[in-house]
Structure formats: C-alpha cells, structure tokens
Design a protein around this motif. Sequence first.
Motif, PDB file in Angstrom:
ATOM      1  N   GLN A 151       0.863  -1.184   0.000  1.00 32.12           N
ATOM      2  CA  GLN A 151       0.000   0.000   0.000  1.00 32.12           C
ATOM      3  C   GLN A 151       0.899   1.233   0.000  1.00 32.12           C
ATOM      4  O   GLN A 151       1.719   1.415   0.895  1.00 32.12           O
ATOM      5  CB  GLN A 151      -0.930   0.013   1.220  1.00 32.12           C
ATOM      6  CG  GLN A 151      -1.999   1.102   1.161  1.00 32.12           C
ATOM      7  CD  GLN A 151      -2.998   0.971   2.300  1.00 32.12           C
ATOM      8  OE1 GLN A 151      -2.688   0.390   3.338  1.00 32.12           O
ATOM      9  NE2 GLN A 151      -4.185   1.502   2.126  1.00 32.12           N
ATOM     10  N   GLU A 156      -0.296   2.040 -10.428  1.00 37.17           N
ATOM     11  CA  GLU A 156       0.474   0.884 -10.897  1.00 37.17           C
ATOM     12  C   GLU A 156      -0.262   0.181 -12.034  1.00 37.17           C
ATOM     13  O   GLU A 156      -1.482   0.022 -12.008  1.00 37.17           O
ATOM     14  CB  GLU A 156       0.709  -0.100  -9.754  1.00 37.17           C
ATOM     15  CG  GLU A 156       1.569  -1.298 -10.145  1.00 37.17           C
ATOM     16  CD  GLU A 156       1.999  -2.127  -8.945  1.00 37.17           C
ATOM     17  OE1 GLU A 156       2.613  -3.197  -9.148  1.00 37.17           O
ATOM     18  OE2 GLU A 156       1.729  -1.708  -7.801  1.00 37.17           O
ATOM     19  N   TYR A 167      -4.677 -12.205  -7.580  1.00 35.78           N
ATOM     20  CA  TYR A 167      -4.132 -10.905  -7.212  1.00 35.78           C
ATOM     21  C   TYR A 167      -5.190 -10.111  -6.458  1.00 35.78           C
ATOM     22  O   TYR A 167      -6.338 -10.007  -6.883  1.00 35.78           O
ATOM     23  CB  TYR A 167      -3.701 -10.141  -8.461  1.00 35.78           C
ATOM     24  CG  TYR A 167      -2.754  -8.993  -8.188  1.00 35.78           C
ATOM     25  CD1 TYR A 167      -1.367  -9.185  -8.226  1.00 35.78           C
ATOM     26  CD2 TYR A 167      -3.230  -7.722  -7.898  1.00 35.78           C
ATOM     27  CE1 TYR A 167      -0.496  -8.147  -7.975  1.00 35.78           C
ATOM     28  CE2 TYR A 167      -2.360  -6.669  -7.639  1.00 35.78           C
ATOM     29  CZ  TYR A 167      -0.989  -6.891  -7.677  1.00 35.78           C
ATOM     30  OH  TYR A 167      -0.119  -5.851  -7.430  1.00 35.78           O
ATOM     31  N   LYS A 168      -4.791  -9.543  -5.320  1.00 37.36           N
ATOM     32  CA  LYS A 168      -5.728  -8.793  -4.487  1.00 37.36           C
ATOM     33  C   LYS A 168      -5.640  -7.303  -4.767  1.00 37.36           C
ATOM     34  O   LYS A 168      -4.557  -6.749  -4.939  1.00 37.36           O
ATOM     35  CB  LYS A 168      -5.432  -9.031  -3.009  1.00 37.36           C
ATOM     36  CG  LYS A 168      -6.305  -8.201  -2.072  1.00 37.36           C
ATOM     37  CD  LYS A 168      -5.941  -8.436  -0.613  1.00 37.36           C
ATOM     38  CE  LYS A 168      -6.810  -7.575   0.302  1.00 37.36           C
ATOM     39  NZ  LYS A 168      -6.478  -7.780   1.733  1.00 37.36           N
ATOM     40  N   TYR A 169      -6.809  -6.656  -4.818  1.00 40.90           N
ATOM     41  CA  TYR A 169      -6.855  -5.197  -4.801  1.00 40.90           C
ATOM     42  C   TYR A 169      -8.010  -4.777  -3.896  1.00 40.90           C
ATOM     43  O   TYR A 169      -9.174  -5.116  -4.156  1.00 40.90           O
ATOM     44  CB  TYR A 169      -7.040  -4.589  -6.180  1.00 40.90           C
ATOM     45  CG  TYR A 169      -7.092  -3.076  -6.089  1.00 40.90           C
ATOM     46  CD1 TYR A 169      -5.931  -2.350  -5.849  1.00 40.90           C
ATOM     47  CD2 TYR A 169      -8.306  -2.392  -6.152  1.00 40.90           C
ATOM     48  CE1 TYR A 169      -5.969  -0.974  -5.704  1.00 40.90           C
ATOM     49  CE2 TYR A 169      -8.352  -1.016  -5.999  1.00 40.90           C
ATOM     50  CZ  TYR A 169      -7.178  -0.307  -5.774  1.00 40.90           C
ATOM     51  OH  TYR A 169      -7.218   1.053  -5.605  1.00 40.90           O
ATOM     52  N   THR A 173     -10.480  -9.901  -5.098  1.00 42.54           N
ATOM     53  CA  THR A 173      -9.384 -10.652  -5.703  1.00 42.54           C
ATOM     54  C   THR A 173      -9.751 -10.967  -7.149  1.00 42.54           C
ATOM     55  O   THR A 173     -10.928 -11.146  -7.485  1.00 42.54           O
ATOM     56  CB  THR A 173      -9.095 -11.964  -4.948  1.00 42.54           C
ATOM     57  OG1 THR A 173     -10.290 -12.768  -4.919  1.00 42.54           O
ATOM     58  CG2 THR A 173      -8.609 -11.685  -3.541  1.00 42.54           C
ATOM     59  N   PHE A 184      -4.376   0.316 -11.412  1.00 45.85           N
ATOM     60  CA  PHE A 184      -5.060   0.659 -10.181  1.00 45.85           C
ATOM     61  C   PHE A 184      -4.319   1.730  -9.381  1.00 45.85           C
ATOM     62  O   PHE A 184      -3.127   1.972  -9.577  1.00 45.85           O
ATOM     63  CB  PHE A 184      -5.251  -0.589  -9.307  1.00 45.85           C
ATOM     64  CG  PHE A 184      -3.982  -1.375  -9.059  1.00 45.85           C
ATOM     65  CD1 PHE A 184      -3.133  -1.051  -8.009  1.00 45.85           C
ATOM     66  CD2 PHE A 184      -3.659  -2.457  -9.878  1.00 45.85           C
ATOM     67  CE1 PHE A 184      -1.980  -1.777  -7.773  1.00 45.85           C
ATOM     68  CE2 PHE A 184      -2.501  -3.184  -9.652  1.00 45.85           C
ATOM     69  CZ  PHE A 184      -1.657  -2.852  -8.600  1.00 45.85           C
ATOM     70  N   CYS A 186      -2.594   2.864  -6.156  1.00 45.40           N
ATOM     71  CA  CYS A 186      -1.811   2.091  -5.192  1.00 45.40           C
ATOM     72  C   CYS A 186      -2.192   2.343  -3.742  1.00 45.40           C
ATOM     73  O   CYS A 186      -1.663   1.677  -2.839  1.00 45.40           O
ATOM     74  CB  CYS A 186      -0.322   2.360  -5.382  1.00 45.40           C
ATOM     75  SG  CYS A 186       0.292   1.878  -7.005  1.00 45.40           S
ATOM     76  N   GLY A 188      -4.909   1.537  -2.513  1.00 47.92           N
ATOM     77  CA  GLY A 188      -5.622   0.333  -2.109  1.00 47.92           C
ATOM     78  C   GLY A 188      -4.633  -0.796  -1.850  1.00 47.92           C
ATOM     79  O   GLY A 188      -3.642  -0.946  -2.574  1.00 47.92           O
ATOM     80  N   THR A 189      -4.871  -1.595  -0.822  1.00 52.43           N
ATOM     81  CA  THR A 189      -3.986  -2.726  -0.522  1.00 52.43           C
ATOM     82  C   THR A 189      -3.968  -3.694  -1.704  1.00 52.43           C
ATOM     83  O   THR A 189      -5.012  -4.058  -2.239  1.00 52.43           O
ATOM     84  CB  THR A 189      -4.462  -3.468   0.737  1.00 52.43           C
ATOM     85  OG1 THR A 189      -4.539  -2.539   1.821  1.00 52.43           O
ATOM     86  CG2 THR A 189      -3.500  -4.591   1.105  1.00 52.43           C
ATOM     87  N   HIS A 190      -2.778  -4.113  -2.122  1.00 52.79           N
ATOM     88  CA  HIS A 190      -2.689  -4.958  -3.316  1.00 52.79           C
ATOM     89  C   HIS A 190      -1.475  -5.886  -3.251  1.00 52.79           C
ATOM     90  O   HIS A 190      -0.563  -5.684  -2.467  1.00 52.79           O
ATOM     91  CB  HIS A 190      -2.591  -4.080  -4.571  1.00 52.79           C
ATOM     92  CG  HIS A 190      -1.418  -3.136  -4.549  1.00 52.79           C
ATOM     93  ND1 HIS A 190      -1.461  -1.930  -3.901  1.00 52.79           N
ATOM     94  CD2 HIS A 190      -0.179  -3.236  -5.085  1.00 52.79           C
ATOM     95  CE1 HIS A 190      -0.298  -1.299  -4.037  1.00 52.79           C
ATOM     96  NE2 HIS A 190       0.504  -2.081  -4.749  1.00 52.79           N
ATOM     97  N   SER A 204       5.401  -4.835 -13.943  1.00 58.16           N
ATOM     98  CA  SER A 204       4.779  -3.882 -13.026  1.00 58.16           C
ATOM     99  C   SER A 204       5.396  -2.510 -13.265  1.00 58.16           C
ATOM    100  O   SER A 204       6.629  -2.360 -13.178  1.00 58.16           O
ATOM    101  CB  SER A 204       5.016  -4.319 -11.559  1.00 58.16           C
ATOM    102  OG  SER A 204       4.645  -3.272 -10.673  1.00 58.16           O
TER     103      SER A 204
END
Length: 211
Positions: A151, A156, A167-169, A173, A184, A186, A188-190, A204
Amino acid sequence: MTSKATIVDLPAGVRRTPKKGMRTDVEKSVGVEIRTLRQAAGLSAIELANRTGLSNAMLSRIERGNVSPSLASLAKIAGALQVPVGRLFANVESRSDCSIVRAGQGIVVKRFGTKADQEYQLLGNLLSGHLFVEPYLITITAPIREKAAFQHTGVEFIHVISGSMVYKYGETTQTLSQGDSMLFDCNGTHGPQEAILLPIRYLSVLVNLRT
C-alpha cells in the motif's frame, strides 16, 4: 532550444550526458538528495555504506557530487534508504532522458515488502520531470506462502507475461493469467495472493510524483 536526450544503458548504468556542466549539476543534486535522505533516516555515512556494500570513501564522493554513480549503486542506496530510485532525482531539473535495458540484464532490486521467491528486476528509470516511473519485471518461482499487502502512493499497471495468479486489490481478488492487465490506484492494498500456475512473470510499472 530543444535539449538532447541522455541515454542510460543498464546494468553498467553510466550516464552519458551531452554537456559536462549538466552532468555535474545532476551529480550534485543526486548527492545532496542522498545526504538529506540519509540524515533524515538517522544514518551515519558509515552505516549507509555498510548497508549498501559501497565503501565509505565512494559514498562520500557520491554525496559530494564528485562521481557519476552507476544505476546499480543508486539502486543499492535507494534500497537501503527504503525509497524508490526515482526519489534520488527529486531535485534534478527537467530535461529529456532515455533508459535502455538489454534483454535479461535488469538490475535486481530488493524492494521493501518483497517476499521470498520473488525477484524484482528494475528495467529502467527516467530522471526528469515531475513524475518518476519505475518498470519492474517480477518473477515468482514458488508457491506464495505469505500474502502480499502493499500500500503506497501512485498508480500501478501490471501485465502478466506468463503463469497465473490470484491478485488482491482492496477487498476483491482477481485471477490474472497470461495476457491479462490491471491498472489501479496504489492507495488500495494490493499484491499477489496465490500462485495458480508457476512460474509467474509479470510487468509492473509504478508511476508517482516526485516528492
């Protein structure tokens, strides 16, 4: 008058500038930024040198702007200071730059929060403008034992080259496979949560303001 581009060829990382004066200004600006960040982190020059594997004499020359450091050296310094490489160029005047990385020769960077069995290769770096852009080639070679939870500021873009992963955002997921892309914020937790098909290789690209 249009400025000439600066070409950076990694991993040697020697910046070839068209004008000696411009090169000196960049070196001094980078040196001042490194010293400022080091002092803000409460590190002595010797402590930073030990963390990077550089000699104290070399680090001192870099901070004084008396030497043109390779991008490999700058990546080590940025890693030790836990800042993006682009942060070291925060005060460099706007100009035109170009970065070239030959196939398979990206600089391996230990990014803060990186998990085991995950390799980050820095594929280039732009020195000018109000944005810094960091493209990484990320390779995952083993099952993900600890779920990533990155985070930070910026935007990104990721593109899966091979393999498949969950992959989590934020609170959701997504299953990303070869050819899939994701863009997205960044904040947000990812991060990768589960390896479905190994090895996983994905691009990336991080974009952020120079602050």
